[in-house]
Enzyme design. Structure first.
Site, PDB file in Angstrom:
ATOM      1  N   ARG A   1     -63.469 115.907 -16.934  1.00 41.23           N
ATOM      2  CA  ARG A   1     -63.720 117.331 -16.645  1.00 41.23           C
ATOM      3  C   ARG A   1     -63.564 117.564 -15.150  1.00 41.23           C
ATOM      4  NH1 ARG A   1     -70.090 118.679 -16.471  1.00 41.23           N
ATOM      5  NH2 ARG A   1     -70.905 116.610 -16.078  1.00 41.23           N
TER       6      ARG A   1
ATOM      7  N   LYS B   1     -64.787 119.592 -10.167  1.00 32.81           N
ATOM      8  CA  LYS B   1     -65.535 119.170 -11.350  1.00 32.81           C
ATOM      9  C   LYS B   1     -65.865 120.387 -12.201  1.00 32.81           C
ATOM     10  CE  LYS B   1     -69.762 116.484 -12.213  1.00 32.81           C
ATOM     11  NZ  LYS B   1     -70.694 115.587 -11.512  1.00 32.81           N
TER      12      LYS B   1
ATOM     13  N   ASP C   1     -65.643 119.336 -23.556  1.00 30.31           N
ATOM     14  CA  ASP C   1     -64.891 120.580 -23.324  1.00 30.31           C
ATOM     15  C   ASP C   1     -64.316 120.659 -21.908  1.00 30.31           C
ATOM     16  OD1 ASP C   1     -67.140 121.002 -21.807  1.00 30.31           O
ATOM     17  OD2 ASP C   1     -67.886 122.704 -22.960  1.00 30.31           O
TER      18      ASP C   1
ATOM     19  N   ARG D   1     -64.410 103.960  -7.646  1.00 32.74           N
ATOM     20  CA  ARG D   1     -65.698 103.518  -8.177  1.00 32.74           C
ATOM     21  C   ARG D   1     -65.582 102.065  -8.617  1.00 32.74           C
ATOM     22  NH1 ARG D   1     -66.932 108.737 -10.991  1.00 32.74           N
ATOM     23  NH2 ARG D   1     -65.307 110.115 -10.216  1.00 32.74           N
TER      24      ARG D   1
ATOM     25  N   ASP E   1     -69.579 103.648 -13.206  1.00 35.65           N
ATOM     26  CA  ASP E   1     -68.626 104.711 -12.860  1.00 35.65           C
ATOM     27  C   ASP E   1     -69.219 105.683 -11.847  1.00 35.65           C
ATOM     28  OD1 ASP E   1     -70.094 105.092 -15.435  1.00 35.65           O
ATOM     29  OD2 ASP E   1     -69.462 107.157 -15.164  1.00 35.65           O
TER      30      ASP E   1
HETATM   31  P1  AMP Z   1     -70.570 112.168 -15.662  1.00 40.38           P
HETATM   32  O1  AMP Z   1     -71.773 112.234 -16.537  1.00 40.38           O
HETATM   33  O2  AMP Z   1     -70.200 113.519 -15.097  1.00 40.38           O
HETATM   34  O3  AMP Z   1     -70.654 111.096 -14.635  1.00 40.38           O
HETATM   35  O4  AMP Z   1     -69.354 111.801 -16.623  1.00 40.38           O
HETATM   36  C1  AMP Z   1     -69.244 110.597 -17.337  1.00 40.38           C
HETATM   37  C2  AMP Z   1     -67.970 110.641 -18.156  1.00 40.38           C
HETATM   38  O5  AMP Z   1     -68.054 111.665 -19.151  1.00 40.38           O
HETATM   39  C3  AMP Z   1     -66.723 110.967 -17.351  1.00 40.38           C
HETATM   40  O6  AMP Z   1     -65.634 110.282 -17.919  1.00 40.38           O
HETATM   41  C4  AMP Z   1     -66.581 112.452 -17.536  1.00 40.38           C
HETATM   42  O7  AMP Z   1     -65.273 112.887 -17.324  1.00 40.38           O
HETATM   43  C5  AMP Z   1     -67.031 112.626 -18.979  1.00 40.38           C
HETATM   44  N1  AMP Z   1     -67.588 113.966 -19.210  1.00 40.38           N
HETATM   45  C6  AMP Z   1     -68.804 114.445 -18.879  1.00 40.38           C
HETATM   46  N2  AMP Z   1     -68.968 115.715 -19.253  1.00 40.38           N
HETATM   47  C7  AMP Z   1     -67.807 116.099 -19.856  1.00 40.38           C
HETATM   48  C8  AMP Z   1     -67.325 117.299 -20.465  1.00 40.38           C
HETATM   49  N3  AMP Z   1     -68.079 118.412 -20.530  1.00 40.38           N
HETATM   50  N4  AMP Z   1     -66.079 117.284 -20.970  1.00 40.38           N
HETATM   51  C9  AMP Z   1     -65.304 116.178 -20.911  1.00 40.38           C
HETATM   52  N5  AMP Z   1     -65.680 115.027 -20.356  1.00 40.38           N
HETATM   53  C10 AMP Z   1     -66.924 114.969 -19.825  1.00 40.38           C
HETATM   54 MG    MG Z   2     -69.816 110.257 -13.151  1.00 40.28          MG
END
Ligand code: AMP
Ligand code: MG
Length: 496
Positions: free
Chosen positions: A87, A107, A119, A197, A262
């Site tokens: 995202r 983001k 989404d 990362r 990550d």
């Molecule tokens: P984060 O929690 O933002 O560190 O994201 C962890 C993983 O989940 C990453 O690969 C993000 O791209 C994916 N991700 C988190 N939220 C979404 C979303 N709403 N749509 C698609 N991918 C997501």
């Molecule tokens: Mg992340």
């Protein structure tokens, strides 16, 4: 040219990302723009003027080369071989007037090839939260990503009701309240010294793509640690940077909340302010994240988790350390051995400064541990305790007495501390490293609730307060008090 792009990731690392065409949002509008950061980066007025269209995907600034980065990651201990920018995307790299190179990263920008079921969107509350936390950490002197802007997309994004309400109340919702609500969509324009990362290395290591792994390591050395001559030196540099970063968090009572690999940067910057928060009452078991059922990422576990994450980086780098596997493992272990001593020295350094201790005495660590033990026994507010100790040196004990009820035990500790300090004049120095203002959870929630309904004033006031965390000034008391009892236990959510 209004943005001085020089996109080394796109240029040098072909095959390690997927080129991306950002979707255009229907009605983007700038919510907040970080002028101080823009000035640092040499971004002129044209950038602010075009923020909504450029960041909202309606047009690309000249020189951008949007791409989605591939990465993997250990999430809560389990390996996911393919996460990636699901995202988010990297718009490009800006070269600041001082020569510093930073990523401009968006983001909440929409789906990519890495989105899986998601989404690709983000909503205003969490995005403003990340903006605020980054600025607070920056003002506290902690290496961190920062936000250049928040842009509303003009869309409404469905999210589970329970996420927002339970986050505020800190409790489970009755079943009847579980549903979806449409929240204002927004995206965050994030600035980082890079988005490399531990998980980026894990992605290519898991695929046994040693050529790409080597190119990635060479790139990371050149970009972040030019003095590192090989992969082992790169690992050592990251070990040191992360050890110092987490020691700094610990000294401030910061709980990251989701220390997956990550979310562990190669640069040593704090990244991804999702379920993070500053603890109020000192307690190593403090957890805020709703999904952290077992306290894996509790405050007190953070130093150990960072070491665990670095071991995952070492594993990923093994093929580059030596041809012979056992020789590579021996090298990795030797480098990882730096973590403990580096962390301990950095932590003790911060705590000495917080207590005004000059030089190094053998019992300093015991003095610190004793204080923490008393704070734990009393449930004393971590941040307020250190400001109250400076006041104690000024002969004003009232603050301490409001935090500690067992005055005999407190006096015993104070006697040791005063003896260690002698007649040194340390109160002002202590105030310069012990924040008066941290982003207290109830103030953050209050500001975000107002922002979601369109009133940004409380957010701006809170942002101003946390951006100058050490200075006492009229009106600041509204930001320095712990949460009222009625606020309940804070629970935070990520990925929202
Ligand atoms: P984060 O929690 O933002 O560190 O994201 C962890 C993983 O989940 C990453 O690969 C993000 O791209 C994916 N991700 C988190 N939220 C979404 C979303 N709403 N749509 C698609 N991918 C997501
Ligand atoms: Mg992340």
């Amino acid at each position: 040219m209004s943005i001085a792009f020089d996109n080394s990731y796109a240029r040098d690392l072909d095959g390690l990302y997927v080129a991306y065409e950002p979707p255009a949002f229907p009605d983007p509008a700038t919510v907040i723009y970080n002028q101080a950061l823009a000035d640092e980066l040499g971004l002129d007025a044209e950038v602010e003027a075009h923020a909504a269209t450029w960041f909202g995907g309606q047009a690309q600034p000249e020189g951008a080369s949007p791409l989605a980065m591939a990465y993997a990651g250990h999430q809560f201990g389990g390996f996911n071989p393919q996460l990636g920018d699901g995202r988010a995307y990297l718009m490009g790299e800006v070269v600041a007037p001082d020569g510093r190179r930073v990523d401009l990263h968006l983001k909440g920008s929409g789906r990519t090839v890495f989105s899986r079921g998601g989404d690709g969107k983000a909503t205003l509350g969490p995005v403003l939260r990340e903006y605020l936390m980054g600025e607070a950490m920056h003002a506290l002197g902690v290496p961190t990503t920062r936000a250049l802007a928040v842009v509303r997309t003009g869309e409404r994004v469905p999210r589970p009701t329970s996420v927002r309400l339970a986050a505020r109340k800190g409790e489970a919702l009755p079943d009847a309240m579980h549903g979806h609500e449409a929240l204002p969509g927004a995206l965050l324009v994030r600035v980082a010294s890079s988005h490399l990362r531990v998980g980026t290395f894990e992605f290519f290591a898991a695929r046994r793509d040693h050529d790409k792994l080597q190119r990635l390591a060479d790139y990371a050395r050149a970009r972040h640690y030019p003095e590192a001559e090989d992969a082992a030196e790169l690992l050592r540099a990251v070990v040191h940077a992360q050890a110092k970063l987490v020691a700094h968090w610990m000294s401030l009572g910061f709980v990251h909340g989701v220390m997956n690999t990550d979310n562990c940067t190669i640069s040593g910057e704090t990244i991804d302010y999702g379920p993070c928060a500053f603890m109020d009452a000192y307690d190593p078991q403090t957890v805020f994240s709703s999904i952290d059922q077992h306290g894996r990422y509790a405050y007190g576990r953070q130093p150990g988790i960072a070491a665990w994450n670095l071991a995952r980086l070492a594993e990923a780098l093994l093929p580059l350390l030596a041809d012979d596997e056992s020789a590579a493992i021996a090298q990795a272990e030797a480098v990882l051995g730096d973590y403990g001593p580096t962390y301990n020295a950095a932590f003790l350094g911060h705590m000495r400064a917080k207590l005004g201790l000059d030089g190094e005495a053998e019992d300093d660590l015991a003095l610190v541990a004793d204080l923490l033990e008393r704070m734990l026994a009393e449930g004393a507010d971590y941040t307020r305790t250190f400001r109250a100790l400076a006041d104690e040196r000024r002969g004003k004990r009232l603050g301490l007495l409001s935090l500690f009820s067992d005055t005999a035990a407190l006096d015993a500790w104070l006697t040791c501390w005063h003896a260690r300090l002698g007649d040194a004049d340390v109160a002002d120095r202590m105030d310069a490293v012990n924040p008066l203002v941290i982003p207290r959870n109830h103030k953050v929630e209050e500001a975000l609730d107002a922002a979601i309904t369109g009133d940004l004033d409380p957010f701006r006031a809170l942002l101003a307060a946390v951006s100058d965390p050490f200075t006492a000034r009229p009106g600041i008391d509204a930001y320095t008090q712990p949460a009222p009892e009625s606020f309940g236990r804070m629970v935070t959510f990520c990925g929202t």
